[in-house]
Motif scaffolding. Structure first.
Motif, PDB file in Angstrom:
ATOM      1  N   HIS A 167      13.574   8.992   1.543  1.00 23.61           N
ATOM      2  CA  HIS A 167      13.067  10.198   0.888  1.00 23.61           C
ATOM      3  C   HIS A 167      11.609  10.521   1.228  1.00 23.61           C
ATOM      4  CE1 HIS A 167      16.777  10.024  -1.443  1.00 23.61           C
ATOM      5  NE2 HIS A 167      16.494   8.763  -1.734  1.00 23.61           N
ATOM      6  N   GLY A 168      10.975   9.706   2.055  1.00 24.15           N
ATOM      7  CA  GLY A 168       9.602   9.981   2.438  1.00 24.15           C
ATOM      8  C   GLY A 168       8.591   9.824   1.327  1.00 24.15           C
ATOM      9  N   ILE A 169       8.940   9.087   0.270  1.00 23.29           N
ATOM     10  CA  ILE A 169       8.017   8.832  -0.845  1.00 23.29           C
ATOM     11  C   ILE A 169       7.360   7.476  -0.614  1.00 23.29           C
ATOM     12  CG2 ILE A 169       7.814   8.466  -3.332  1.00 23.29           C
ATOM     13  CD1 ILE A 169      10.253  10.298  -3.674  1.00 23.29           C
ATOM     14  N   ASP A 170       6.037   7.465  -0.558  1.00 25.99           N
ATOM     15  CA  ASP A 170       5.281   6.260  -0.220  1.00 25.99           C
ATOM     16  C   ASP A 170       4.696   5.648  -1.496  1.00 25.99           C
ATOM     17  OD1 ASP A 170       4.060   4.283   1.239  1.00 25.99           O
ATOM     18  OD2 ASP A 170       2.384   5.538   1.903  1.00 25.99           O
ATOM     19  N   LEU A 221      12.653   8.852  -7.870  1.00 23.67           N
ATOM     20  CA  LEU A 221      13.084  10.047  -7.149  1.00 23.67           C
ATOM     21  C   LEU A 221      13.305  11.208  -8.102  1.00 23.67           C
ATOM     22  CD1 LEU A 221      13.924  11.290  -4.425  1.00 23.67           C
ATOM     23  CD2 LEU A 221      16.251  10.459  -4.879  1.00 23.67           C
ATOM     24  N   GLN A 222      13.982  10.944  -9.204  1.00 21.02           N
ATOM     25  CA  GLN A 222      14.246  12.002 -10.180  1.00 21.02           C
ATOM     26  C   GLN A 222      12.950  12.539 -10.772  1.00 21.02           C
ATOM     27  OE1 GLN A 222      16.173  10.727 -13.816  1.00 21.02           O
ATOM     28  NE2 GLN A 222      17.161  12.705 -14.113  1.00 21.02           N
ATOM     29  N   GLU A 258       0.835  -1.197   0.000  1.00 19.26           N
ATOM     30  CA  GLU A 258       0.000   0.000   0.000  1.00 19.26           C
ATOM     31  C   GLU A 258       0.875   1.254   0.000  1.00 19.26           C
ATOM     32  OE1 GLU A 258      -3.302   0.221   0.002  1.00 19.26           O
ATOM     33  OE2 GLU A 258      -3.964  -1.833   0.433  1.00 19.26           O
ATOM     34  N   GLY A 259       0.409   2.293  -0.694  1.00 16.54           N
ATOM     35  CA  GLY A 259       1.130   3.559  -0.725  1.00 16.54           C
ATOM     36  C   GLY A 259       0.204   4.686  -1.144  1.00 16.54           C
ATOM     37  N   ARG A 260       0.689   5.930  -1.060  1.00 17.45           N
ATOM     38  CA  ARG A 260      -0.180   7.079  -1.351  1.00 17.45           C
ATOM     39  C   ARG A 260       0.393   8.036  -2.396  1.00 17.45           C
ATOM     40  NH1 ARG A 260       2.364   8.192   3.529  1.00 17.45           N
ATOM     41  NH2 ARG A 260       3.651  10.098   3.480  1.00 17.45           N
ATOM     42  N   ASP A 261       1.700   7.959  -2.690  1.00 21.17           N
ATOM     43  CA  ASP A 261       2.334   8.978  -3.528  1.00 21.17           C
ATOM     44  C   ASP A 261       2.537   8.561  -4.975  1.00 21.17           C
ATOM     45  OD1 ASP A 261       2.597  10.671  -1.312  1.00 21.17           O
ATOM     46  OD2 ASP A 261       4.495   9.729  -0.732  1.00 21.17           O
TER      47      ASP A 261
END
Length: 444
Positions: free
Chosen positions: A342-345, A435-436, A315-318
């Motif tokens: 990096h806090g990316i979900d 990330l990029q 599961e994720g949100r981003d």
């Protein structure tokens, strides 16, 4: 075998049987050197047999103590080629499974992990599904190169011929076109054949029967005659098999109307989806990624996984990462890195089948995250990732802020280990591209 201490011993590694006609093989290259750690399932040595060049994966974990047969030398079947030191930290030599009782193939035993579940390797889950379906339906039979006497070049089918007999599990000559024709003929006369094409690279030799006969017969007979056949095939890179034994042939197959393409990522799905494929009334290509065979996971009892239904593996949100087979595990690893560093979900969707595609699950995820990357182990041009993006854009454009593909370059797969690793969309590359992309879209 010699013993150094009560907690440490040296295990002799014999030249493995990699085909039923093999009497000897040549050592082409050692992938490990004395003193190197060796993990179970890790490539140990590249061997050339009478039929193919392949990588033998270690069946134990330890430290390579000694190379007995040098590169370029030939050794007989069973001859000692190396010695590995195992100790308490690495575990003892695996104990061979007990003789199978009547009606059961020699599936390695595993401890229970929950009610009705056991822990199995991916290859064991495939074996269990085959054994159970052969036992349940006398119309089912298994054939292909080295599936019977040798138990498969990747040790997926040992014990099945002994359990079910030579009329229902048997070896064939090397002729993919002839084998596919035989499977088609058997299917339209009431049988349910399971054919193994040893490497997916050679599915091209099956294409005429598959495209012009098997997938068209239901249509040509006005829906009166089904063609229930399954083609199992090993696919994927990362095993140092070179350009001709490492391809991902999905893009060759996705445009064939009437064909189902199954691509499991876990032992549970390998078993459940294979059972579903064997019971299906249509031609099914069942793809087994060679780098997943040693993957362990919990597997239920007689559970059948429906074809055409994806699952959300994380599961994720981003961001949504859509993928299949080994890509699921690479995306999950990348997602963990992105979240921790990096806090990316990221949400990971495991398609499980590539035809038909579960678009509803993908669109539901995209509606939540508004970004999607399709991760495919296969060439960027003409791949299934492009079709997936087209479907998302066609049906979910209003939810999209960004969409792109992460795939392999439009080049043959390199044999060189570092070049092959760089060629594939592994966890580091997936995380770096996400990330990029995210940073470029959010920068002022």
């Amino acid at each position: 075998m010699s013993t150094s201490t009560s907690a440490e011993r040296v295990v002799e590694i014999g030249m493995p049987r990699l085909s039923d006609s093999m009497e000897e093989a040549t050592i082409l290259s050692w992938l490990k050197r004395p003193g190197d750690d060796v993990a179970r399932g890790e490539g140990l040595v590249e061997v050339e047999t009478d039929k193919a060049t392949m990588v033998y994966e270690s069946e134990i974990e330890g430290v390579l103590e000694e190379i007995v047969v040098d590169e370029g030398a030939t050794a007989a079947l069973g001859a000692v080629i190396a010695r590995i030191r195992v100790d308490g930290a690495h575990g003892a030599t695996p104990t061979p499974p007990p003789a199978a009782p009547a009606g059961a193939a020699q599936t390695p035993s595993s401890g229970a992990k929950g009610k009705g579940t056991v822990e199995l390797e991916f290859r064991e889950a495939v074996l269990q599904a085959l054994d159970e379906e052969l036992a349940a339906d006398e119309r089912v039979f298994l054939f292909g190169e080295d599936v019977a006497v040798a138990g498969g070049v990747f040790a997926v089918t040992p014990g099945l011929q002994e359990t079910h007999g030579p009329d229902r599990v048997f070896d064939t000559p090397i002729s993919e076109l002839a084998m596919t024709g035989a499977a088609y003929g058997a299917a339209i006369t009431g049988k349910r054949p399971v054919l193994e094409i040893m490497f997916g690279d050679f599915l091209a030799l099956s294409m005429d029967t598959l495209i012009n006969q098997a997938t068209k017969y239901w249509f040509l007979t006005g829906g009166r005659q089904s063609v229930p056949l399954v083609i199992r095939s090993v696919v994927g890179a990362g095993g140092r098999f070179g350009a001709i034994h490492s391809q991902m042939p999905v893009s060759w197959l996705t445009g064939i109307t009437g064909l189902k393409i199954v691509a499991p990522a876990t032992p549970a799905d390998a078993k459940g989806l294979l059972k579903a494929a064997i019971r299906d009334e249509n031609p099914v290509v069942f793809l087994e990624h060679k780098r997943l065979y040693t993957l362990k996971g919990e597997v239920g009892g007689d559970e059948v996984v429906p074809i055409g239904r994806a699952r959300v593996a994380r599961e994720g949100r981003d961001l949504t990462l859509v993928t299949a087979m080994k890509g699921v595990h690479d995306c999950q690893a990348a997602a963990e890195t992105l979240a921790a560093d990096h806090g990316i979900d990221a949400e990971v969707v495991d398609l499980r089948t590539l035809r038909p595609i579960d678009l509803e699950t993908v669109l539901g995820s995209v509606a939540k995250t508004n970004r999607v990357a399709i991760v495919e182990e296969g060439p960027l041009t003409g791949g299934w990732a492009g079709e997936m993006l087209a479907l998302v854009a066609e049906h979910g454009l209003s939810d999209l802020d960004d969409a792109w593909r992460i795939a392999t370059p439009n080049t043959p797969i390199p044999y060189s280990p570092p070049l092959e690793d760089a060629h594939l969309p592994g966890p580091k590359r997936i995380a770096a591209e996400v990330l990029q992309r995210v940073r470029s879209k959010t920068s002022p």
